[in-house]
Design an enzyme around this catalytic site. Structure first.
Site, PDB file in Angstrom:
ATOM      1  N   LYS A 191     -10.820  -1.281  -1.628  1.00 60.39           N
ATOM      2  CA  LYS A 191     -10.678   0.174  -1.416  1.00 60.39           C
ATOM      3  C   LYS A 191      -9.197   0.421  -1.108  1.00 60.39           C
ATOM      4  CE  LYS A 191     -10.359   3.349   1.075  1.00 60.39           C
ATOM      5  NZ  LYS A 191      -9.179   4.256   0.993  1.00 60.39           N
ATOM      6  N   GLU A 266      -3.939  -6.595   9.728  1.00 61.52           N
ATOM      7  CA  GLU A 266      -2.469  -6.520   9.749  1.00 61.52           C
ATOM      8  C   GLU A 266      -2.131  -5.068  10.060  1.00 61.52           C
ATOM      9  OE1 GLU A 266      -1.753  -9.929   6.346  1.00 61.52           O
ATOM     10  OE2 GLU A 266      -0.522  -8.132   6.311  1.00 61.52           O
ATOM     11  N   CYS A 300       5.807  -2.475   7.702  1.00 62.53           N
ATOM     12  CA  CYS A 300       5.252  -2.903   8.993  1.00 62.53           C
ATOM     13  C   CYS A 300       6.228  -3.771   9.770  1.00 62.53           C
ATOM     14  CB  CYS A 300       3.945  -3.643   8.784  1.00 62.53           C
ATOM     15  SG  CYS A 300       4.113  -5.035   7.675  1.00 62.53           S
ATOM     16  N   GLU A 397       5.258   3.851  16.725  1.00 56.33           N
ATOM     17  CA  GLU A 397       5.644   3.509  15.358  1.00 56.33           C
ATOM     18  C   GLU A 397       5.903   4.807  14.595  1.00 56.33           C
ATOM     19  OE1 GLU A 397       2.654   2.031  12.529  1.00 56.33           O
ATOM     20  OE2 GLU A 397       4.044   0.438  11.973  1.00 56.33           O
TER      21      GLU A 397
HETATM   22  P1  NAD Z   1      -4.223   3.821   7.523  1.00 53.93           P
HETATM   23  O1  NAD Z   1      -4.799   2.996   8.611  1.00 53.93           O
HETATM   24  O2  NAD Z   1      -4.220   5.297   7.665  1.00 53.93           O
HETATM   25  O3  NAD Z   1      -4.963   3.551   6.132  1.00 53.93           O
HETATM   26  C1  NAD Z   1      -5.057   2.249   5.597  1.00 53.93           C
HETATM   27  C2  NAD Z   1      -6.318   2.152   4.762  1.00 53.93           C
HETATM   28  O4  NAD Z   1      -7.453   2.286   5.616  1.00 53.93           O
HETATM   29  C3  NAD Z   1      -6.462   3.224   3.690  1.00 53.93           C
HETATM   30  O5  NAD Z   1      -7.021   2.638   2.525  1.00 53.93           O
HETATM   31  C4  NAD Z   1      -7.447   4.202   4.311  1.00 53.93           C
HETATM   32  O6  NAD Z   1      -8.175   4.937   3.373  1.00 53.93           O
HETATM   33  C5  NAD Z   1      -8.354   3.260   5.074  1.00 53.93           C
HETATM   34  N1  NAD Z   1      -9.095   3.854   6.197  1.00 53.93           N
HETATM   35  C6  NAD Z   1      -8.748   4.899   6.977  1.00 53.93           C
HETATM   36  N2  NAD Z   1      -9.711   5.139   7.886  1.00 53.93           N
HETATM   37  C7  NAD Z   1     -10.690   4.217   7.685  1.00 53.93           C
HETATM   38  C8  NAD Z   1     -11.942   3.952   8.302  1.00 53.93           C
HETATM   39  N3  NAD Z   1     -12.385   4.677   9.332  1.00 53.93           N
HETATM   40  N4  NAD Z   1     -12.673   2.927   7.844  1.00 53.93           N
HETATM   41  C9  NAD Z   1     -12.239   2.155   6.813  1.00 53.93           C
HETATM   42  N5  NAD Z   1     -11.074   2.386   6.175  1.00 53.93           N
HETATM   43  C10 NAD Z   1     -10.301   3.396   6.614  1.00 53.93           C
HETATM   44  O7  NAD Z   1      -2.751   3.255   7.291  1.00 53.93           O
HETATM   45  P2  NAD Z   1      -1.627   3.803   6.308  1.00 53.93           P
HETATM   46  O8  NAD Z   1      -1.057   5.035   6.903  1.00 53.93           O
HETATM   47  O9  NAD Z   1      -2.170   3.835   4.925  1.00 53.93           O
HETATM   48  O10 NAD Z   1      -0.576   2.600   6.379  1.00 53.93           O
HETATM   49  C11 NAD Z   1       0.483   2.532   7.271  1.00 53.93           C
HETATM   50  C12 NAD Z   1       0.162   1.566   8.413  1.00 53.93           C
HETATM   51  O11 NAD Z   1      -0.077   0.255   7.899  1.00 53.93           O
HETATM   52  C13 NAD Z   1       1.301   1.411   9.390  1.00 53.93           C
HETATM   53  O12 NAD Z   1       0.820   1.465  10.696  1.00 53.93           O
HETATM   54  C14 NAD Z   1       1.849   0.019   9.083  1.00 53.93           C
HETATM   55  O13 NAD Z   1       2.531  -0.608  10.134  1.00 53.93           O
HETATM   56  C15 NAD Z   1       0.608  -0.704   8.699  1.00 53.93           C
HETATM   57  N6  NAD Z   1       0.923  -1.901   7.921  1.00 53.93           N
HETATM   58  C16 NAD Z   1       0.841  -3.139   8.540  1.00 53.93           C
HETATM   59  C17 NAD Z   1       1.181  -4.297   7.847  1.00 53.93           C
HETATM   60  C18 NAD Z   1       1.143  -5.648   8.513  1.00 53.93           C
HETATM   61  O14 NAD Z   1       1.280  -6.643   7.823  1.00 53.93           O
HETATM   62  N7  NAD Z   1       0.978  -5.734   9.826  1.00 53.93           N
HETATM   63  C19 NAD Z   1       1.578  -4.201   6.518  1.00 53.93           C
HETATM   64  C20 NAD Z   1       1.657  -2.940   5.922  1.00 53.93           C
HETATM   65  C21 NAD Z   1       1.310  -1.801   6.641  1.00 53.93           C
END
Ligand code: NAD
Length: 503
Positions: A191, A266, A300, A397
């Site tokens: 997804k 992550e 990230c 962040e």
């Molecule tokens: P997000 O958490 O809003 O969304 C990520 C994914 O989760 C999307 O596909 C979204 O549709 C899905 N999602 C949202 N709510 C959900 C739920 N209740 N149940 C299941 N899935 C759900 O994150 P974002 O804004 O897309 O990404 C940015 C974030 O990702 C930042 O905080 C960044 O630091 C983090 N990130 C971390 C790493 C790492 O390796 N630690 C790498 C890349 C990004």
């Protein structure tokens, strides 16, 4: 035609089919609209123009995809690593062959600059190649003899897994999760983030064209609260590999509790780059700039907090300001562009809201601090100085091209500040004192530390965070620890006396 026009023309050729067909789900090897028939529009952050209609999957689509993944699992798991390796290598070849198309779509869909996305597409191929090579040995275990038993451990794939990815460098991150899952023998329901569906579709197509059997990788587009949630709750899905925000990680843990999901997270970061007075300051400056302003700061592992020793701070910050003013913000498909637009207008609002937060809390805006007018969602690269560790700009962040500089007196204060946040993903230490480098690295609350270096990935090493930055590690064999179970078989070596009850 100049390079930008050539790339735009090539992109147009690629986007035509998405406009005509929309972006469908891919389940059991077949392209399908959402069962409800619903779609949503994806738009480019470059100029807010529509790209395509995307299938808006929900729990019904997730259910069909999970069933396809369950049906495909026994054969895929039984195929053996050597055969899986061949297919995964073919996927890597196909990614390489289509790297330009992937990079073009990624730039247009996410606003990331070509200079980074052209490399990220190839990193996707490298991820597949790396785990393909490890597939034949994935099941290997150990022999653990005791006086009376020979214990033999072996690993087996956990089952169908869910992979949920974010919008930042989505192609590279999807391959980083999907390649080891497939190499381990798991089947996958992916997804992707609703804001960046293009390259997830390309990846699913590439995998099938390269010979991945139907149902082994299934793609369901949709929103987190519906499709994502349903995936985390589905009883046929054994584990969830998730990359995204820390608070989404908490929600997934709650959602997956009923079905006892194994989770790998992550999550976010507020990573310090600590610059001591004895460091090679030219290289430290290059790295500090690179690690926050590359990838639009939507990264990230970005070094979003500069911790700089007070003896050199004024000069270092002044040099930073000069560099920031020279950063090239522009169209992501221009070769010179270093910073493109942010992913979506709500994210732009979030990032720019910190300009007022900084002012109200008493920090200075030494560079940037404004939106850039245009149809897209551009922001000036920004530096906050005079920050204290208790300010929101030093703790939260921001996830944009925004750096917060905090001064420290000595090593112990640097460590106190560095560790005084909820996150613990990465840390960067700049010093020429070897003992100090080791001591600070040892005491930093982070999953990964780079000394006198920017973030350079070496795929066999563990990647992941502590505290609110994550659970689990990827890379090398650590990935297989997540996607596989370990079984112990104990064989009695002789006629040791079995306890007799009722004899
Ligand atoms: P997000 O958490 O809003 O969304 C990520 C994914 O989760 C999307 O596909 C979204 O549709 C899905 N999602 C949202 N709510 C959900 C739920 N209740 N149940 C299941 N899935 C759900 O994150 P974002 O804004 O897309 O990404 C940015 C974030 O990702 C930042 O905080 C960044 O630091 C983090 N990130 C971390 C790493 C790492 O390796 N630690 C790498 C890349 C990004």
């Amino acid at each position: 035609m100049n390079t930008l026009d050539t790339r735009l023309a090539a992109l147009e050729g690629r986007l035509k089919r998405f406009r005509a067909e929309g972006i469908q789900n891919l389940i059991g090897g077949e392209s399908r609209p959402a069962r409800s028939g619903a779609t949503f529009e994806t738009v480019s952050p470059v100029d807010a123009s529509p790209i395509a209609q995307v299938a808006k999957g929900d729990s019904a689509d997730i259910d069909v995809a999970a069933q396809a993944a369950r049906a495909a699992f026994p054969d895929w798991a039984a195929m053996g690593g050597v055969k899986r390796k061949v297919i995964l290598q073919r996927i890597a070849d196909a990614i390489e062959a289509r790297a330009e198309e992937i990079a073009l779509c990624e730039c247009w869909d996410t606003g990331q600059a070509w200079r980074f996305m052209s490399k990220a597409a190839l990193r996707g191929a490298e991820n597949f190649r790396f785990f393909a090579d490890r597939a034949p040995a994935a099941r290997d275990g150990q022999a653990l003899p005791s006086p009376e038993h020979l214990n033999i451990t072996s690993r087996f794939p956990i089952g169908p897994v869910g992979v949920i990815t974010p919008w930042n460098t989505p192609f590279m991150l999807s391959t980083w999760k999907i390649a080891p899952a497939l190499a381990a023998g798991c089947t996958v329901v992916h997804k992707p983030a609703e804001f960046s569906p293009l390259t997830a579709r390309l990846l699913a197509e590439i995998c099938h064209e390269a010979g991945l059997p139907p149902g082994v990788l299934n793609l369901v587009n949709g929103f987190g609260e519906t499709a994502g949630k349903a995936l985390t709750e589905h009883p046929d899905i054994r584990a969830i590999a998730f990359v995204g925000e820390s608070r989404t990680g908490s929600a997934i843990m709650r959602q997956g509790a009923e079905t006892l999901k194994r989770v790998h997270f992550e999550l976010g970061g507020k990573n310090p780059v600590i610059v001591f007075e004895d460091a090679d300051l030219d290289r430290a400056l290059d790295a500090a700039v690179f690690m926050i302003y590359s990838l639009n700061g939507e990264r990230c592992t970005s070094s979003s907090r500069l911790l700089v020793q007070d003896t050199i701070a004024e000069d270092f910050e002044a040099r930073l300001v000069e560099r920031i003013r020279r950063l090239r913000v522009g169209h992501p498909l221009e070769s010179e562009t270093e910073i493109g637009p942010l992913i979506h207008p709500t994210h732009l609002d979030k990032v720019t809201s910190y300009f007022d937060v900084a002012r109200n809390d008493g920090a200075n805006i030494a560079a940037g601090g404004a939106r850039i007018e245009g149809p897209g969602w551009f922001v000036e690269p920004t530096l906050f100085t005079g920050a204290r560790r208790d300010m929101r700009i030093a703790r939260e962040e921001i996830f944009g091209p925004v750096l917060t500089s905090i001064r420290f007196r000595d090593e112990s204060e640097a460590l106190e500040i560095a560790n005084d946040v909820a996150y613990g993903l990465a840390g960067y230490v700049w010093t020429n004192d070897l003992t100090r480098a080791l001591r600070v690295s040892d005491r930093l609350e982070a999953g990964m530390v780079w000394v006198n270096s920017e973030n350079v990935r070496h795929l066999p090493t563990p990647f992941g965070g502590v505290k609110a930055s994550g659970i689990g590690r990827d890379g090398g064999d650590w990935s297989f620890d997540f996607y596989m179970e370990t079984k112990n078989v104990a064989l009695a070596l002789g006629a040791h006396p079995v306890p007799k009850l009722g004899a």
